[in-house]
Design an enzyme around this catalytic site. Structure first.
Site, short mmCIF file in Angstrom:
data_model
loop_
_atom_site.label_atom_id
_atom_site.label_comp_id
_atom_site.label_asym_id
_atom_site.label_seq_id
_atom_site.Cartn_x
_atom_site.Cartn_y
_atom_site.Cartn_z
N HIS A 1 0.87 -1.19 0.00
CA HIS A 1 0.00 0.00 0.00
C HIS A 1 0.90 1.23 0.00
O HIS A 1 2.03 1.18 0.50
CB HIS A 1 -0.85 -0.05 1.28
CG HIS A 1 -1.88 1.02 1.41
ND1 HIS A 1 -1.57 2.30 1.79
CD2 HIS A 1 -3.22 0.99 1.23
CE1 HIS A 1 -2.69 3.02 1.86
NE2 HIS A 1 -3.70 2.25 1.50
N ASP B 1 3.47 -4.21 7.61
CA ASP B 1 2.23 -3.46 7.52
C ASP B 1 1.10 -4.45 7.84
O ASP B 1 0.74 -5.28 7.01
CB ASP B 1 2.09 -2.88 6.10
CG ASP B 1 0.74 -2.22 5.89
OD1 ASP B 1 -0.15 -2.35 6.74
OD2 ASP B 1 0.57 -1.57 4.83
N GLN C 1 -4.24 -4.84 7.23
CA GLN C 1 -5.32 -5.76 6.82
C GLN C 1 -5.25 -7.03 7.64
O GLN C 1 -6.29 -7.53 8.10
CB GLN C 1 -5.19 -6.09 5.32
CG GLN C 1 -5.37 -4.89 4.40
CD GLN C 1 -6.80 -4.37 4.34
OE1 GLN C 1 -7.75 -5.06 4.66
NE2 GLN C 1 -6.95 -3.12 3.92
N LYS D 1 -9.97 -0.04 10.66
CA LYS D 1 -10.25 -1.26 9.90
C LYS D 1 -10.64 -2.41 10.84
O LYS D 1 -11.22 -3.39 10.41
CB LYS D 1 -9.04 -1.65 9.06
CG LYS D 1 -8.72 -0.64 7.96
CD LYS D 1 -7.62 -1.12 7.06
CE LYS D 1 -6.90 0.00 6.34
NZ LYS D 1 -7.62 0.54 5.20
N CYS E 1 -4.68 2.54 -3.65
CA CYS E 1 -3.40 3.00 -3.08
C CYS E 1 -2.31 1.94 -3.25
O CYS E 1 -1.53 1.67 -2.33
CB CYS E 1 -3.55 3.35 -1.59
SG CYS E 1 -4.66 4.70 -1.29
N1 PLP Z 1 -1.68 -0.58 4.51
C1 PLP Z 1 -2.70 -1.27 3.98
C2 PLP Z 1 -2.45 -2.67 3.50
C3 PLP Z 1 -3.96 -0.69 3.91
O1 PLP Z 1 -4.96 -1.38 3.36
C4 PLP Z 1 -4.15 0.62 4.39
C5 PLP Z 1 -5.47 1.29 4.28
O2 PLP Z 1 -6.17 1.14 3.31
C6 PLP Z 1 -3.07 1.29 4.96
C7 PLP Z 1 -1.85 0.67 5.00
C8 PLP Z 1 -3.18 2.68 5.50
O3 PLP Z 1 -3.96 2.70 6.64
P1 PLP Z 1 -4.38 4.11 7.31
O4 PLP Z 1 -4.95 4.92 6.18
O5 PLP Z 1 -5.38 3.73 8.31
O6 PLP Z 1 -3.16 4.70 7.86
#
Ligand code: PLP
Length: 406
Positions: free
Chosen positions: A122, A199, A202, A225, A364
Site C-alpha cells: 500500500h 504493515d 489488513q 479497519k 493505493c
Molecule cells: N496498509 C494497507 C495494506 C492498507 O490497506 C491501508 C489502508 O487502506 C493502509 C496501509 C493505510 O492505513 P491508514 O490509512 O489507516 O493509515
C-alpha cells in the site's frame, strides 16, 4: 458456534438501507463499520469521562488517563506481545510507518543503502520510503508477486544484499488478499541481520496474531479497519529497536525537561507520542479490540474463510469476471475487472444502486496496478459480519452490471 446474525445485530448501521436497498457493506478493506460497544465507549468518554490525559491532577484527567492508558495493555494482548511499553499509539498505520521512516531509518541510512519492498505494498508502506530515496539516495528494491498473486518469501530473502537495511512488507494485500509468510521472511532477514517492518493493517483484522514469536521488529496496525474509530492506531516496536530510534514529532507529552538550550525526552513509548493524542479514538479502539477478542479472532478467521471459499466458487462461475489473486490461503478480499468496456467506477456505481458497497480504483497500490497492467479494479472486501447471502447479492448485482455493459 459463530452466530453471524447476532454479530450483525451489534452493528447498527447494517440495518439501514442504501438507495432503497438493504445495505450490503463490502468495503471493509477501506474501513469497517463500528459495533454499538465502540459507539457507546466513545459516547461515554465524551459525555462523562473527558479531559486531557497525562497532564492533570484532577479527577477527570486521571480517569481519562486511566482509560486511555489501559488500551496499551489491550493492544498488547491483541497483538500477542508481553511488553505493553512496546506499543506506540498513533492515528493509524500511515503514521506508524512514517514514525519508523523518520525515527529509525532516516538517521541510519546513507545513499546506496537499500530497502526491500514487495510490489503489493500500500502507498503507506511505499511513500515514506520514497522520501528516503528522494532525500538520501536510498535504493528501493522491489520483489514481484507470482502469477497467482502470492509472494515467494525466498525471493524477498534473496533480494537482501549487503547494503539492505530494512525489509518492509505487508502481512496481507489490501488488493489481492494474499497473506504473506512473514515468519519465513523474518527468519531469512534475521539471519542476514536485517530488521523487518510489517504493515499489519489488513492482517490484524482477519487473523490471530502472536508477534512475540513472529520474529519481526515493527508491526503497524490501524484502528478503523478493526471496527474502531478513524484516527486510531498503533505500532508495535520491539524495545531494542525503540532504543535505537530518535523521536519523530516534537511537542508536549514526549519530553522530560525543556530548557532554552537543552531538551530531554520521556521514556518510550511516550517519547514517540507528541502532543494531545486521539484520546477518545484510542479508548474506542480499545473497545473494538475487546469486542473482537471476545468473539475470538480464530472464530472470525474461520467464518471469513467460509465466506472466502463461497465467494471463490460463486465468482468463479462468472466467466466474464477476472478476479486478481488466487494465492492459497488468501483472505476474503476480491479485486476484479469485467470483460468488455465497463470501467471499475461504472461497475461500482451499478452495485451501489443495488445497495452493494464496494471500492473502485487503484486502492493505493500503484506499483501493484503497474505489475498487473491495470489502472483500476473493483474490490469487494469481507468482514466478520458479512454473510454468504451477501456474496449472492454481490453476484446478482454483478450480473446486472454485466448485462448493462456487455
Ligand atoms: N496498509 C494497507 C495494506 C492498507 O490497506 C491501508 C489502508 O487502506 C493502509 C496501509 C493505510 O492505513 P491508514 O490509512 O489507516 O493509515
Amino acid at each position: 458456534m459463530y452466530d453471524v446474525e447476532k454479530i450483525r445485530a451489534d452493528f447498527p448501521i447494517l440495518a439501514r438501507e442504501v438507495n432503497g436497498q438493504k445495505l450490503t457493506y463490502l468495503d471493509n478493506g477501506a474501513s469497517a463499520q463500528k459495533p454499538q460497544v465502540v459507539i457507546d465507549a466513545i459516547t461515554q468518554a465524551y459525555s462523562m469521562e473527558y479531559a486531557n490525559v497525562h497532564r492533570g491532577l484532577h479527577y477527570l484527567s486521571n480517569l481519562a488517563t486511566e482509560k486511555y492508558e489501559a488500551v496499551r495493555g489491550t493492544i498488547a494482548r491483541f497483538l500477542g506481545v508481553k511488553n505493553e511499553d512496546e506499543i506506540v499509539f498513533n492515528s493509524g498505520t500511515t503514521e506508524g510507518i512514517n514514525l519508523v521512516a523518520y525515527g529509525w531509518a532516516m538517521p541510519r541510512m546513507q545513499a546506496g543503502d537499500e530497502i526491500v519492498l514487495s510490489v503489493m505494498e500500500h502507498h503507506a508502506n511505499i511513500v515514506p520510503w520514497h522520501f528516503l530515496r528522494e532525500r538520501q539516495g536510498v535504493v528501493l528494491k522491489w520483489v514481484d508477486t507470482e502469477p497467482d498473486g502470492s509472494l515467494d518469501p525466498q525471493k524477498v530473502i534473496d533480494a537482501i544484499g549487503p547494503r539492505t537495511k530494512l525489509v518492509a512488507v505487508t502481512h496481507m494485500s489490501n488488493v489481492l488478499g494474499t497473506v504473506t509468510d512473514i515468519k519465513a521472511i523474518a527468519t531469512g532477514a534475521q539471519a542476514a541481520g536485517v530488521p523487518v517492518l510489517v504493515d499489519g493493517s489488513q492482517a490484524a483484522v482477519h487473523m490471530p496474531l502472536h508477534l512475540d514469536s513472529l520474529g519481526v521488529d515493527f508491526y503497524a496496525i490501524t484502528g478503523h479497519k478493526i471496527y474502531g474509530p478513524s484516527g486510531s492506531g498503533a505500532i508495535w516496536i520491539r524495545s531494542d529497536r525503540m532504543a535505537e530510534m530518535r523521536p519523530f514529532m516534537g511537542g508536549g507529552d514526549m519530553i522530560r525537561e525543556v530548557h532554552k538550550d537543552a531538551v530531554s525526552y520521556a521514556d518510550p513509548p511516550m517519547k514517540f507520542e507528541a502532543g494531545t493524542p486521539g484520546i477518545v479514538q484510542t479508548i474506542g479502539f480499545g473497545a473494538a479490540l475487546e469486542y473482537v477478542m471476545a468473539v475470538g479472532m480464530k472464530s472470525i478467521a474461520a467464518h471469513e474463510a467460509g465466506l472466502r471459499d463461497y465467494a471463490i466458487s460463486r465468482l468463479g462461475g462468472l466467466n466474464w469476471l477476472n478476479v486478481q489473486g488466487q494465492a492459497p490461503g488468501k483472505g476474503a478480499i476480491f479485486s476484479f475487472t469485467m470483460d468488455g468496456a465497463a470501467h471499475a467506477h461504472d461497475i461500482s456505481t451499478i452495485l451501489d444502486k443495488k445497495g452493494v458497497a464496494v471500492r473502485a480504483g487503484h486502492h493505493c497500490a500503484g506499483p501493484l496496478m503497474d505489475h498487473l497492467g491495470l489502472t483500476a479494479t473493483c474490490r469487494a472486501s469481507f468482514a466478520m459480519y458479512n454473510t454468504t447471502a451477501e456474496v449472492d447479492k454481490l453476484v446478482e448485482a454483478l450480473e446486472l452490471a454485466h448485462d448493462l455493459f456487455a
